[in-house]
Enzyme design. Structure first.
Site, PDB file in Angstrom:
ATOM      1  N   ALA A   1       0.829  -1.206   0.000  1.00 54.01           N
ATOM      2  CA  ALA A   1       0.000   0.000   0.000  1.00 54.01           C
ATOM      3  C   ALA A   1       0.868   1.263   0.000  1.00 54.01           C
ATOM      4  CB  ALA A   1      -0.929  -0.003   1.211  1.00 54.01           C
TER       5      ALA A   1
ATOM      6  N   TYR B   1       3.945   1.447  -1.105  1.00 54.82           N
ATOM      7  CA  TYR B   1       4.592   1.521  -2.425  1.00 54.82           C
ATOM      8  C   TYR B   1       3.630   2.136  -3.451  1.00 54.82           C
ATOM      9  CZ  TYR B   1       7.040   0.114  -6.686  1.00 54.82           C
ATOM     10  OH  TYR B   1       7.679   0.134  -7.899  1.00 54.82           O
ATOM     11  N   ASP B   2       2.392   1.658  -3.452  1.00 55.90           N
ATOM     12  CA  ASP B   2       1.403   2.160  -4.410  1.00 55.90           C
ATOM     13  C   ASP B   2       1.153   3.658  -4.227  1.00 55.90           C
ATOM     14  OD1 ASP B   2       1.184  -0.376  -5.423  1.00 55.90           O
ATOM     15  OD2 ASP B   2      -0.653  -0.865  -4.328  1.00 55.90           O
TER      16      ASP B   2
ATOM     17  N   SER C   1      27.546 -19.831 -27.794  1.00 58.78           N
ATOM     18  CA  SER C   1      26.751 -20.907 -27.212  1.00 58.78           C
ATOM     19  C   SER C   1      27.685 -21.817 -26.414  1.00 58.78           C
ATOM     20  CB  SER C   1      26.043 -21.698 -28.307  1.00 58.78           C
ATOM     21  OG  SER C   1      26.980 -22.185 -29.245  1.00 58.78           O
ATOM     22  N   LEU C   2      27.137 -22.580 -25.502  1.00 58.11           N
ATOM     23  CA  LEU C   2      27.950 -23.440 -24.651  1.00 58.11           C
ATOM     24  C   LEU C   2      27.979 -24.876 -25.176  1.00 58.11           C
ATOM     25  CD1 LEU C   2      26.872 -22.319 -21.069  1.00 58.11           C
ATOM     26  CD2 LEU C   2      28.912 -21.662 -22.329  1.00 58.11           C
TER      27      LEU C   2
ATOM     28  N   GLU D   1      26.869 -22.800 -11.725  1.00 56.36           N
ATOM     29  CA  GLU D   1      25.605 -22.071 -11.644  1.00 56.36           C
ATOM     30  C   GLU D   1      24.486 -22.905 -12.266  1.00 56.36           C
ATOM     31  OE1 GLU D   1      25.565 -19.196 -15.527  1.00 56.36           O
ATOM     32  OE2 GLU D   1      26.983 -18.644 -13.953  1.00 56.36           O
TER      33      GLU D   1
ATOM     34  N   LYS E   1      21.588 -23.992 -14.648  1.00 53.99           N
ATOM     35  CA  LYS E   1      21.277 -23.632 -16.037  1.00 53.99           C
ATOM     36  C   LYS E   1      19.781 -23.341 -16.127  1.00 53.99           C
ATOM     37  CE  LYS E   1      21.883 -25.084 -20.817  1.00 53.99           C
ATOM     38  NZ  LYS E   1      20.479 -24.791 -21.205  1.00 53.99           N
TER      39      LYS E   1
ATOM     40  N   ASP F   1      16.166 -22.335 -17.386  1.00 54.27           N
ATOM     41  CA  ASP F   1      15.462 -22.609 -18.632  1.00 54.27           C
ATOM     42  C   ASP F   1      14.727 -21.340 -19.053  1.00 54.27           C
ATOM     43  OD1 ASP F   1      14.709 -24.069 -20.782  1.00 54.27           O
ATOM     44  OD2 ASP F   1      13.168 -25.238 -19.764  1.00 54.27           O
TER      45      ASP F   1
ATOM     46  N   ARG G   1      19.649 -12.936 -27.510  1.00 58.57           N
ATOM     47  CA  ARG G   1      20.885 -13.539 -28.011  1.00 58.57           C
ATOM     48  C   ARG G   1      20.804 -13.727 -29.525  1.00 58.57           C
ATOM     49  NH1 ARG G   1      22.628 -18.380 -29.686  1.00 58.57           N
ATOM     50  NH2 ARG G   1      24.829 -18.836 -29.397  1.00 58.57           N
TER      51      ARG G   1
ATOM     52  N   GLU H   1      19.930 -14.047 -17.756  1.00 59.16           N
ATOM     53  CA  GLU H   1      18.831 -14.895 -18.211  1.00 59.16           C
ATOM     54  C   GLU H   1      17.505 -14.338 -17.714  1.00 59.16           C
ATOM     55  OE1 GLU H   1      18.292 -18.839 -20.213  1.00 59.16           O
ATOM     56  OE2 GLU H   1      20.016 -17.540 -19.882  1.00 59.16           O
TER      57      GLU H   1
ATOM     58  N   TYR I   1      18.192 -12.955 -13.777  1.00 58.92           N
ATOM     59  CA  TYR I   1      19.434 -13.182 -13.040  1.00 58.92           C
ATOM     60  C   TYR I   1      20.604 -12.807 -13.946  1.00 58.92           C
ATOM     61  CZ  TYR I   1      17.710 -15.762  -8.922  1.00 58.92           C
ATOM     62  OH  TYR I   1      17.117 -16.112  -7.734  1.00 58.92           O
TER      63      TYR I   1
ATOM     64  N   LYS J   1      31.925 -22.849 -15.333  1.00 65.19           N
ATOM     65  CA  LYS J   1      32.773 -21.879 -16.023  1.00 65.19           C
ATOM     66  C   LYS J   1      34.090 -21.735 -15.275  1.00 65.19           C
ATOM     67  CE  LYS J   1      28.750 -19.061 -17.355  1.00 65.19           C
ATOM     68  NZ  LYS J   1      28.076 -17.752 -17.152  1.00 65.19           N
TER      69      LYS J   1
ATOM     70  N   LYS K   1      23.991 -31.287 -18.664  1.00 56.58           N
ATOM     71  CA  LYS K   1      22.535 -31.424 -18.650  1.00 56.58           C
ATOM     72  C   LYS K   1      22.079 -32.567 -17.754  1.00 56.58           C
ATOM     73  CE  LYS K   1      20.393 -29.737 -21.821  1.00 56.58           C
ATOM     74  NZ  LYS K   1      19.654 -28.558 -22.229  1.00 56.58           N
TER      75      LYS K   1
ATOM     76  N   CYS L   1       3.823 -36.331 -51.264  1.00 57.13           N
ATOM     77  CA  CYS L   1       3.675 -35.359 -50.179  1.00 57.13           C
ATOM     78  C   CYS L   1       2.240 -35.362 -49.668  1.00 57.13           C
ATOM     79  CB  CYS L   1       4.049 -33.964 -50.682  1.00 57.13           C
ATOM     80  SG  CYS L   1       3.761 -32.650 -49.472  1.00 57.13           S
TER      81      CYS L   1
ATOM     82  N   CYS M   1       0.740 -31.610 -50.711  1.00 53.48           N
ATOM     83  CA  CYS M   1       0.555 -31.132 -52.089  1.00 53.48           C
ATOM     84  C   CYS M   1       0.505 -32.250 -53.128  1.00 53.48           C
ATOM     85  CB  CYS M   1       1.661 -30.143 -52.464  1.00 53.48           C
ATOM     86  SG  CYS M   1       3.284 -30.942 -52.654  1.00 53.48           S
TER      87      CYS M   1
ATOM     88  N   CYS N   1      10.014 -33.529 -50.034  1.00 54.67           N
ATOM     89  CA  CYS N   1       9.017 -33.261 -51.070  1.00 54.67           C
ATOM     90  C   CYS N   1       9.713 -32.439 -52.148  1.00 54.67           C
ATOM     91  CB  CYS N   1       7.845 -32.482 -50.486  1.00 54.67           C
ATOM     92  SG  CYS N   1       6.756 -31.764 -51.740  1.00 54.67           S
TER      93      CYS N   1
ATOM     94  N   CYS O   1       4.562 -26.164 -52.859  1.00 52.58           N
ATOM     95  CA  CYS O   1       3.981 -26.956 -51.772  1.00 52.58           C
ATOM     96  C   CYS O   1       3.532 -26.019 -50.656  1.00 52.58           C
ATOM     97  CB  CYS O   1       5.008 -27.951 -51.249  1.00 52.58           C
ATOM     98  SG  CYS O   1       4.427 -28.905 -49.827  1.00 52.58           S
TER      99      CYS O   1
END
Length: 699
Positions: free
Chosen positions: A36, A38-39, A84-85, A125, A127, A129, A148, A184, A234, A301, A325, A419, A422, A437, A443
C-alpha cells in the site's frame, strides 16, 4: 524555492525511494515497506510526472509499465558475440560413476592440460530454462537490451526488458562509461502456473512450458502486455566494457554485478576440479524439484579470467565452459499413429502421435522420430509401447520401443510415396537420412517457411515483410509463391489488411519494388534450394554468370545421376567450388521440378510481359588486383566490417571467397571468435590474416 524546483526535488526523492523498494523486494527478497505504501508513492510520482512532463526520466519506475505497440523488433549486432555453450550429459547406461560422468571429467582434463595445472577452480551455476539477453549500460543508464538471437545478431527488446522489476534501469555506485551485462530472463513456476490458470479461465490455449511463456512475453509487440507478465532476471556475466578493469576472477565479476544492483542467483558456488563439479551437480539435482524455477542442468565456467583467454573458443563455443545437462525425463505410452510433416526445405519428418502422457512437467501427445533412418534403427511400429523422453527437457522424442509389449497387429511405418500436403513426389538421395518433397515452391506446407526465407535480409531482402504479415497475406491475398508477392500485393490491398494503414502499405510496396533489383547470388539463395547456403549460391553465380547457363548445366547433369562412381555424377555442377555430389543432386533435382521452373520463370520475366521483373547486373569481368587468382575464406567477427563487406573488398581486388578451408585455400581472414576454420587452416598450413594484414596486402 520555485514550484518547478520543488516538484523536481520531490520527483527525485520518490524515484530513489521506489527504486530502493524495488531492489529490496525483487533482488534482496527483504521488503521494507508495504504494498500500500509503495502504491501511494508510485501514484504520487505518476501525478508529478503527468503535471510536469519534463520530469519524466528513462530510469523512472513509472517507465516499467510499458508503452505503445512496436511495429517490429530492430536487429542488434552484438558488440561481442554471445557464444553458445558446449553441452555434455550424464550417461546413465554406463557402469560406474567415472564412466557415467566421462564427458564432464574429460572437460576438466582438457582445461587442466591447456593451463598446465593440477587443479582448477570453476564457478557452478544452475542452467536456467529461460532466454539469454544482453544489456548495454552507458554511464549507468540502461540504453539497449537485446535477445541472443544467432549469437551475432539479436532483436532489440529494450522496452520490454524495462518492464522487468528485478532488472535495474540505472546502476548503483561507481559505474564505467559503458558496460554490457548478460543474464537470463525466466518465468518463475508460480507465475507460470497462474498464467496457465488465467488462460484456461479465458478459454484460451495455455502456454506449453515456462520457457515458451517467457519467450512469448519478451517478444510482445506491446510492452504493456510484457509488464503484466511475472518475468524475473538473473545476471551471470559481462561482455564488452569501457573504462572498467576486469577483475582477475569471475566470482569477483559476480560480486560487482551485485554491487551495481543486479540479482545474482544464490545457488551459484565456486567449486574445485571435476570432483567439486560432480558434487555440486548431484546436490542441485536433489534440490531441482523444490526450486521455484525450472533448470535443465548446470553450467561450469572457469573462474580464472586470464585462463579463459588462454583457452579461447572453438566452433562458436568457449573451451572454458560446459553446460552439463540433467538426464531427460522419461515415460511409457502407446504410439497410436505416425504422420509426416513437411518443413521449409521439403524435409519430411515422421511425427509420432501418442496416447497422452505426462513427461517432464508437461502433457505430451506428439514426439519426433527425426527421420526414416531413426524409425528403422529403433524398429518403431504403430501400436508399439514406447519410452518417450523430453530431450533437453524441451523436445519430446521416442527413445526406444518396449519390444516385449509389441502387439501382434503392430504396423510397419512406411515413407509415403507423395507429399501428404501437395501430392508432389517424395525423393530420398542415396546416403541422405532426410527424404524431401520435391514440389518446392509450390507446396503449401513449405510455402510460409519458403517465403520467410525468400524475403529475408540475405536473400531478396524485402524490409517490413515479416512472419506475421506473410501469414496474413497467404490467407487474405492468396499468395502462393514468391512471384505472387510481386504480382498480387499492391498498396490498396495491403492497406485493407488489419493494422496496416496506407503509409505502411505504401512503404512495403516501395520495398517490394526495390527488391526487384538484386544480384544473381542473392536470387539463387532466396529460392531456398535444399542444402544450398549463401556461400554456395554466390559460388554458383560467380561460376555460371547467368541463370541460363546454370539451368543448362543442371539439365545436362541429370543424365549422369546414376553413374557408377560418385565423382562422375553431376560433373558440371561439381566443378563449382565446394559443391559435392549431394549438393549437386539437390540443385539438379530442384531445377528439374516443373513447378519450380514455372515460379522461377515468372520471377525473372519482365514486368511488361506479366512477370515479377526481378533482375540483376550482368556479370563483370574478374577484377584485377593484389588478390587476383587467390582464394580466401572468412571466419570470425571482423572489427567494423561485416562478412559481406569483407567479401566485396576481396572480390574488388581480384580474389575469390569460398565457404570452407581446404589445401587449395590461399589465405584465411580471421576475426574474433574464429573457430574450427582457424584450427583447420593452422593444420593445413594456410596463412592466416587479420583485417589489418589483408588491407596491407591489397595496399
Amino acid at each position: 524555492m520555485s514550484e518547478k524546483t520543488s516538484a523536481a526535488k520531490r520527483a527525485a526523492e520518490l524515484r530513489q525511494q521506489l527504486e530502493q523498494a524495488n531492489h529490496r523486494y525483487y533482488v534482496l527478497d527483504a521488503p521494507e515497506i508495504s504494498d500500500a505504501e509503495y502504491d501511494q508513492l508510485f501514484s504520487e510520482l505518476q501525478q508529478l510526472e503527468a503535471a510536469n512532463p519534463e520530469l519524466k526520466a528513462p530510469d523512472s519506475p513509472t517507465q516499467r509499465v510499458g508503452g505503445a505497440p512496436s511495429p517490429m523488433f530492430a536487429a542488434v549486432r552484438h558488440r561481442q558475440p554471445m557464444l553458445s555453450l558446449r553441452k555434455a550429459a550424464i550417461d546413465l547406461k554406463a557402469e560406474g560413476r567415472e564412466l557415467q560422468h566421462a564427458e564432464l571429467i574429460d572437460f576438466d582434463r582438457r582445461v587442466r592440460e591447456v593451463l598446465a595445472k593440477a587443479a582448477v577452480d570453476y564457478i557452478a551455476e544452475p542452467k536456467l530454462d529461460g532466454l539469454a539477453v544482453s544489456l548495454i549500460y552507458e554511464h549507468g543508464l540502461l540504453v539497449q537490451g537485446a535477445t541472443r538471437g544467432d549469437g551475432e545478431t539479436g532483436e532489440d527488446i529494450t522496452q520490454n526488458l524495462r518492464t522487468i522489476r528485478s532488472l535495474p534501469l540505472r546502476l548503483r555506485g561507481e559505474v564505467p562509461p559503458l558496460v554490457e551485462v548478460r543474464g537470463e530472463v525466466f518465468l518463475p513456476l508460480a507465475g507460470f502456473q497462474k498464467m496457465v490458470r488465467d488462460a484456461e479461465a479465458r478459454g484460451e490455449k495455455p502456454p506449453v512450458n515456462p520457457r515458451n511463456a517467457a519467450a512469448g512475453s519478451l517478444r510482445q509487440l506491446e510492452s504493456v502486455i510484457t509488464a503484466k507478465r511475472p518475468l524475473a532476471f538473473y545476471a551471470y556475466g559481462t561482455g564488452v566494457s569501457e573504462g572498467w578493469t576486469l577483475p582477475v576472477r569471475h566470482r569477483d565479476v559476480l560480486d560487482q554485478l551485485k554491487a551495481w544492483g543486479f540479482p545474482v542467483s544464490e545457488l551459484i558456488q565456486p567449486v574445485t576440479g571435476a570432483e567439486g563439479c560432480l558434487a555440486y551437480f548431484e546436490a542441485i539435482g536433489e534440490k531441482r524439484a523444490r526450486l521455484p524455477f525450472d533448470i535443465d542442468g548446470v553450467v561450469f565456467k572457469l573462474d580464472d579470467l586470464a585462463g579463459r583467454s588462454e583457452l579461447g573458443s572453438v566452433s562458436r563455443e568457449p573451451r572454458w565452459a560446459v553446460a552439463y545437462k540433467f538426464p531427460a525425463e522419461e515415460a511409457v505410452t502407446v504410439l497410436e499413429n505416425v504422420e509426416f510433416q513437411i518443413g521449409r526445405t521439403g524435409a519430411v519428418t515422421p511425427v509420432a502421435r501418442l496416447r497422452p502422457v505426462f513427461v517432464g512437467g508437461a502433457n505430451v501427445s506428439n514426439a519426433t522420430l527425426h527421420n526414416m533412418d531413426e524409425v528403422q534403427r529403433k524398429d518403431v511400429r504403430i501400436g508399439d509401447t514406447v519410452i518417450v523422453r523430453r530431450a533437453g527437457d524441451v523436445i519430446p522424442e521416442v527413445k526406444e520401443v518396449v519390444l516385449a509389449q509389441r502387439p501382434a497387429d503392430a504396423r510397419v511405418v512406411l515413407l509415403p510415396p507423395s507429399c501428404p500436403v501437395c501430392g508432389g513426389a517424395i525423393a530420398r538421395e542415396e546416403g541422405e537420412a532426410i527424404a524431401r518433397c520435391t514440389n518446392g515452391l509450390s507446396c503449401r506446407a513449405q510455402l510460409h517457411g519458403a517465403l520467410i526465407h525468400f524475403v529475408s535480409r540475405k536473400a531478396i531482402d524485402i524490409d517490413g515483410l515479416g512472419e506475421k504479415l506473410l501469414a496474413l497475406v497467404i490467407d487474405a491475398l492468396d499468395v502462393r509463391t514468391p512471384a505472387d508477392i510481386y504480382l498480387k500485393l499492391d498498396a490498396a490491398k495491403l492497406a485493407a489488411l488489419e493494422r496496416m494503414g496506407e503509409k505502411s502499405a505504401q512503404n512495403l510496396v516501395d520495398a517490394i519494388d526495390a527488391s526487384r533489383n538484386t544480384t544473381f547470388g542473392r536470387f539463387l539463395f532466396a529460392l531456398g534450394i535444399p542444402v544450398v547456403g549463401e556461400t554456395t549460391a554466390r559460388d554458383l553465380a560467380q561460376h555460371y554468370g547467368s541463370l541460363t547457363a546454370l539451368l543448362a548445366a543442371a539439365e545436362a547433369d541429370l543424365a549422369t545421376e546414376h553413374a557408377e562412381k560418385k565423382k562422375e555424377r553431376f560433373p558440371l555442377l561439381q566443378s563449382v567450388t565446394d559443391v559435392g555430389p549431394t549438393v549437386a543432386a539437390s540443385i539438379a533435382h530442384f531445377f528439374a521440378e516443373p513447378r519450380n521452373r514455372a515460379v522461377i520463370d515468372t520471377l525473372v520475366k519482365p514486368r511488361e510481359e506479366g512477370g515479377a521483373g526481378i533482375h540483376w547486373p550482368a556479370p563483370k569481368a574478374a577484377a584485377e588486383g593484389a588478390l587476383t587468382g587467390k582464394t580466401l575464406v572468412i571466419t570470425g567477427t571482423l572489427p567494423g566490417l561485416s562478412r559481406e563487406e569483407a567479401a566485396a573488398l576481396i572480390e574488388a581486388n581480384g580474389g575469390k571467397v569460398t565457404g570452407s578451408v581446404s589445401a587449395k585455400t590461399d589465405f584465411l581472414l580471421a576475426g574474433e571468435a574464429a573457430g574450427s576454420k582457424l584450427a583447420k587452416a593452422e593444420k593445413l598450413g594456410v596463412p592466416v590474416l587479420d583485417l589489418a594484414a589483408l588491407r596491407g596486402l591489397i595496399g
